[in-house]
Scaffold this active site. Structure first.
Site, PDB file in Angstrom:
ATOM      1  N   GLY A  51       0.870  -1.174   0.000  1.00 28.25           N
ATOM      2  CA  GLY A  51       0.000   0.000   0.000  1.00 28.25           C
ATOM      3  C   GLY A  51       0.902   1.216   0.000  1.00 28.25           C
ATOM      4  O   GLY A  51       1.883   1.251  -0.735  1.00 28.25           O
ATOM      5  N   GLU A  52       0.618   2.149   0.858  1.00 26.36           N
ATOM      6  CA  GLU A  52       1.455   3.343   0.967  1.00 26.36           C
ATOM      7  C   GLU A  52       2.033   3.337   2.378  1.00 26.36           C
ATOM      8  O   GLU A  52       1.282   3.509   3.345  1.00 26.36           O
ATOM      9  CB  GLU A  52       0.575   4.577   0.688  1.00 26.36           C
ATOM     10  CG  GLU A  52       1.321   5.857   0.552  1.00 26.36           C
ATOM     11  CD  GLU A  52       2.435   5.776  -0.475  1.00 26.36           C
ATOM     12  OE1 GLU A  52       2.210   5.249  -1.581  1.00 26.36           O
ATOM     13  OE2 GLU A  52       3.549   6.242  -0.150  1.00 26.36           O
ATOM     14  N   CYS A  83       5.984  -5.549   0.083  1.00 26.33           N
ATOM     15  CA  CYS A  83       6.100  -4.219  -0.513  1.00 26.33           C
ATOM     16  C   CYS A  83       6.143  -3.118   0.560  1.00 26.33           C
ATOM     17  O   CYS A  83       7.136  -3.018   1.261  1.00 26.33           O
ATOM     18  CB  CYS A  83       4.992  -4.023  -1.545  1.00 26.33           C
ATOM     19  SG  CYS A  83       5.450  -2.799  -2.775  1.00 26.33           S
ATOM     20  N   ARG A 113      13.145   2.903  -0.656  1.00 25.54           N
ATOM     21  CA  ARG A 113      11.724   3.002  -1.024  1.00 25.54           C
ATOM     22  C   ARG A 113      11.584   3.371  -2.487  1.00 25.54           C
ATOM     23  O   ARG A 113      12.383   4.147  -2.990  1.00 25.54           O
ATOM     24  CB  ARG A 113      11.110   4.126  -0.177  1.00 25.54           C
ATOM     25  CG  ARG A 113       9.872   3.731   0.538  1.00 25.54           C
ATOM     26  CD  ARG A 113       9.250   4.927   1.212  1.00 25.54           C
ATOM     27  NE  ARG A 113       7.895   5.076   0.737  1.00 25.54           N
ATOM     28  CZ  ARG A 113       7.169   6.146   0.922  1.00 25.54           C
ATOM     29  NH1 ARG A 113       7.661   7.191   1.538  1.00 25.54           N
ATOM     30  NH2 ARG A 113       5.943   6.175   0.468  1.00 25.54           N
ATOM     31  N   ILE A 141       5.092  -3.455  -7.822  1.00 25.28           N
ATOM     32  CA  ILE A 141       4.346  -2.207  -8.036  1.00 25.28           C
ATOM     33  C   ILE A 141       4.992  -1.104  -7.187  1.00 25.28           C
ATOM     34  O   ILE A 141       4.943  -1.161  -5.951  1.00 25.28           O
ATOM     35  CB  ILE A 141       2.860  -2.357  -7.634  1.00 25.28           C
ATOM     36  CG1 ILE A 141       2.209  -3.541  -8.384  1.00 25.28           C
ATOM     37  CG2 ILE A 141       2.095  -1.059  -7.900  1.00 25.28           C
ATOM     38  CD1 ILE A 141       0.821  -3.908  -7.877  1.00 25.28           C
ATOM     39  N   ARG A 142       5.618  -0.139  -7.835  1.00 31.44           N
ATOM     40  CA  ARG A 142       6.374   0.909  -7.127  1.00 31.44           C
ATOM     41  C   ARG A 142       7.143   0.298  -5.951  1.00 31.44           C
ATOM     42  O   ARG A 142       7.053   0.757  -4.813  1.00 31.44           O
ATOM     43  CB  ARG A 142       5.449   2.030  -6.656  1.00 31.44           C
ATOM     44  CG  ARG A 142       4.886   2.869  -7.803  1.00 31.44           C
ATOM     45  CD  ARG A 142       4.078   4.047  -7.325  1.00 31.44           C
ATOM     46  NE  ARG A 142       2.958   3.637  -6.488  1.00 31.44           N
ATOM     47  CZ  ARG A 142       1.840   3.085  -6.959  1.00 31.44           C
ATOM     48  NH1 ARG A 142       1.691   2.897  -8.255  1.00 31.44           N
ATOM     49  NH2 ARG A 142       0.878   2.747  -6.149  1.00 31.44           N
ATOM     50  N   HIS A 177       4.379  -8.603  -4.721  1.00 27.30           N
ATOM     51  CA  HIS A 177       3.029  -8.871  -4.198  1.00 27.30           C
ATOM     52  C   HIS A 177       2.594 -10.315  -4.428  1.00 27.30           C
ATOM     53  O   HIS A 177       1.873 -10.589  -5.395  1.00 27.30           O
ATOM     54  CB  HIS A 177       2.022  -7.949  -4.898  1.00 27.30           C
ATOM     55  CG  HIS A 177       2.139  -6.523  -4.489  1.00 27.30           C
ATOM     56  ND1 HIS A 177       1.354  -5.954  -3.510  1.00 27.30           N
ATOM     57  CD2 HIS A 177       2.967  -5.545  -4.916  1.00 27.30           C
ATOM     58  CE1 HIS A 177       1.689  -4.690  -3.348  1.00 27.30           C
ATOM     59  NE2 HIS A 177       2.661  -4.412  -4.189  1.00 27.30           N
ATOM     60  N   GLU A 179       0.335 -11.879  -3.077  1.00 24.06           N
ATOM     61  CA  GLU A 179      -1.138 -12.001  -2.972  1.00 24.06           C
ATOM     62  C   GLU A 179      -1.833 -11.682  -4.297  1.00 24.06           C
ATOM     63  O   GLU A 179      -3.021 -11.931  -4.454  1.00 24.06           O
ATOM     64  CB  GLU A 179      -1.665 -11.107  -1.837  1.00 24.06           C
ATOM     65  CG  GLU A 179      -1.766  -9.616  -2.135  1.00 24.06           C
ATOM     66  CD  GLU A 179      -0.427  -8.882  -2.144  1.00 24.06           C
ATOM     67  OE1 GLU A 179       0.638  -9.523  -1.996  1.00 24.06           O
ATOM     68  OE2 GLU A 179      -0.445  -7.644  -2.324  1.00 24.06           O
TER      69      GLU A 179
END
Ligand code: GLN
Length: 202
Positions: A51-52, A83, A113, A141-142, A177, A179
């Protein structure tokens, strides 16, 4: 309670909570969503989703979960960070930085990061993972990467010479990820750590 004799919680602040819940459900576990420290007392293991990381950190703080998760880890309960979860489990380099930290300071890793930069915001890669016979299809993802690891950290996978999965005792991290795929091997690895740590002495 699931048929297994341990319960797995998913930190449910912000991010890919639902995806982890589905993934766990698929392998026969009913996940417990962790929104406060009272629910954390009910589980034997914790997943910190992507997430963030700054948003997750702020919500953890608001819900009094920072110290609670630190104590959870110190009691050797397994934690799997994916992540943003990897970022949160990391350590700051210098003591001065820890004042305004957004990290739990639990795992002996230094994290970059958004380490793969803009040109590679999202991508998939087949990774060679220690202990797995076939390559693992990883979705980034990022994503962060691990710049350096301390003693006792086992490197499990690299991509482009950057460390993207590692384990230290009861802590497991992946920059990608698991998941978001239907490949359960990373989750199975974590669940085997949980079984090991929660097994009753004979
Ligand atoms: N870039 C995000 C962060 O550092 C992590 C992205 C993710 O979890 N997919 O918080």
């Amino acid at each position: 309670m699931s048929e297994n004799n341990y319960r797995v919680g998913i930190l449910s602040m912000q991010g890919a909570t639902e995806e982890h819940a589905r993934h766990l459900h698929d392998v026969g576990h009913e996940p417990i969503l962790i929104k406060n420290k009272e629910t954390l007392d009910n589980v034997d293991a914790l997943i910190i989703p992507g997430g963030e990381s700054t948003a997750i950190w702020r919500l953890m703080k608001k819900n009094d979960l920072i110290e609670a998760i630190q104590q959870f880890a110190q009691r050797k309960k397994p934690i799997f960070g994916t992540c943003a979860g990897l970022v949160l489990l990391g350590k700051d380099q210098a003591e001065a930085e820890t004042k305004d930290t957004t990290k739990l300071q639990l795992m002996n890793i230094q994290v970059q990061r958004n380490g793969f930069g803009r040109q590679k915001d999202s991508f998939e890669a087949d990774l060679d993972v220690k202990g797995m016979e076939e390559p693992y299809p990883a979705v980034f993802i990022r994503a962060p990467y691990i710049e350096s690891v301390g003693e006792n950290v086992e490197i499990l996978a690299t991509y482009d010479d950057k460390i993207v999965a590692a384990r230290e005792d009861n802590l497991l991290v992946a920059a990608f990820h698991p998941e978001l795929t239907d490949d359960n091997r990373f989750l199975d690895l974590f669940l085997s750590m949980v079984e090991e740590k929660t097994a009753l002495p004979i």
